[in-house]
Design an enzyme around this catalytic site. Sequence first.
Site, PDB file in Angstrom:
ATOM      1  CE1 TYR A  17      36.681  27.295  12.223  1.00 20.46           C
ATOM      2  CE2 TYR A  17      35.261  25.787  11.021  1.00 20.46           C
ATOM      3  CZ  TYR A  17      36.237  26.007  11.960  1.00 20.46           C
ATOM      4  OH  TYR A  17      36.776  24.943  12.629  1.00 20.46           O
ATOM      5  CG  ASP A  54      47.878  32.193  24.730  1.00 18.00           C
ATOM      6  OD1 ASP A  54      47.013  32.900  25.282  1.00 18.00           O
ATOM      7  OD2 ASP A  54      49.070  32.551  24.616  1.00 18.00           O
TER       8      ASP A  54
HETATM    9  C1  IPM Z   1      33.779  20.513  14.427  1.00 17.75           C
HETATM   10  C2  IPM Z   1      34.551  20.032  13.233  1.00 17.75           C
HETATM   11  C3  IPM Z   1      34.210  20.921  12.029  1.00 17.75           C
HETATM   12  C4  IPM Z   1      34.690  22.310  12.343  1.00 17.75           C
HETATM   13  C5  IPM Z   1      34.757  20.430  10.673  1.00 17.75           C
HETATM   14  C6  IPM Z   1      34.276  19.024  10.352  1.00 17.75           C
HETATM   15  C7  IPM Z   1      34.397  21.376   9.563  1.00 17.75           C
HETATM   16  O1  IPM Z   1      35.907  19.987  13.507  1.00 17.75           O
HETATM   17  O2  IPM Z   1      32.531  20.604  14.340  1.00 17.75           O
HETATM   18  O3  IPM Z   1      34.390  20.781  15.454  1.00 17.75           O
HETATM   19  O4  IPM Z   1      35.868  22.635  12.135  1.00 17.75           O
HETATM   20  O5  IPM Z   1      33.875  23.112  12.803  1.00 17.75           O
END
Ligand code: IPM
Length: 370
Positions: A142, A226
């Site tokens: 991320y 998985d």
């Molecule tokens: C979650 C959501 C978020 C993520 C998005 C909205 C950025 O899917 O909190 O699970 O991917 O973390």
Amino acid sequence: MATLKLLLLPGDGIGPEVMAEVKRLIGWMNKHGMERFETEEGLVGGCCYDAHKVAITDDTMAKARAADAVIFGAVGGPKWDSVPYDARPEAGLLRLRKDLGLFANIRPAICYPALAESSSLKRDVVDGLDIIILRELTGGVYFGEPKTITDLGNGQKRAIDTQVYDTYEIERISRVAFELARKRRNKVTSMEKRNVMKTGVLWNEVVTQVHAREFKDVTLEHQLADAGGMQLVRWPKQFDVIVTDNLFGDMLSDVAAMLTGSLGMLPSASLGEVDPKTRKRKALYEPVHGSAPDIAGTGAANPIAMIASFAMALRYSFGLGNEADLIDQAIAAALARGLRTADIKSEGTTLVGTTQMGEAIIAELEKLAA
Ligand code: IPM
Ligand code: MG
């Protein structure tokens, strides 16, 4: 009684509708002298982009830092599909997580007895389920750099995301996992893909070391992510606490949500490190469901995940475990009365909207508190 400062960020889509039910609950608690909550509100996501051309403002970030807890609705929707990447609605949520250092995302998946029929899985697979997905939330793919799309000049482009974890990040999330497990059924399952990913190799190694050094009394298992996903739908009751990285945690927690009947049922808590001086930690509470633009504005959304997220705030930020238990019992009681929003509707139950469900939960709370 100390005043507890909450920053409410309803966001987009059904966010404001489900947040309205939390406001009703806060009003009820204040009126009954249970606690003294002081609330402020801010914009985040698409609505903030419309007003300020960013997904969250510095001013709102400052308020989030000053609050005792942030209560978050949902962000995003097709309206903002073409806004610049850095200003997309999700960027507001990601900035909150990163800048507040909210590395530990607790996502409980609890199947209320009344809802075992709403799951797409067989009743005996999910009935009585109570597990936690603990997702690492400020690292991994991320946030890893580089994160780019480059034009190679030959009609091709190259996209890069970077999966990166340092030892300390894996250590601290492991500790949260083992500590949670000690208060539950004392078992942690760590999930990664050490068979293809270097981060998986390190993840496995560090979790194993933390266990051997500090938490020998807890049972530790490892599964490839998985295979773990498969086990989660095959026999989820084998798990107690699952600890995994940011991306696997995102996916596995959506899978876990369906075990509970609906994505509309899953709350979450995102916690930072405990400040050694104040003993406080930064925290944000949000339902796992998104902004559900398809039903936004219709009053049909299920407010339970949002209300249960507020209950988690009581439990994890304010030490109000008893009050949190009361809210969880009130939710179970409203469901046991046969009330259902559309997402969890089954035969022989009564269809209600967002407001009715919120009011019914408070009515049950009145009875329980009396
Ligand atoms: C979650 C959501 C978020 C993520 C998005 C909205 C950025 O899917 O909190 O699970 O991917 O973390
Ligand atoms: Mg997700």
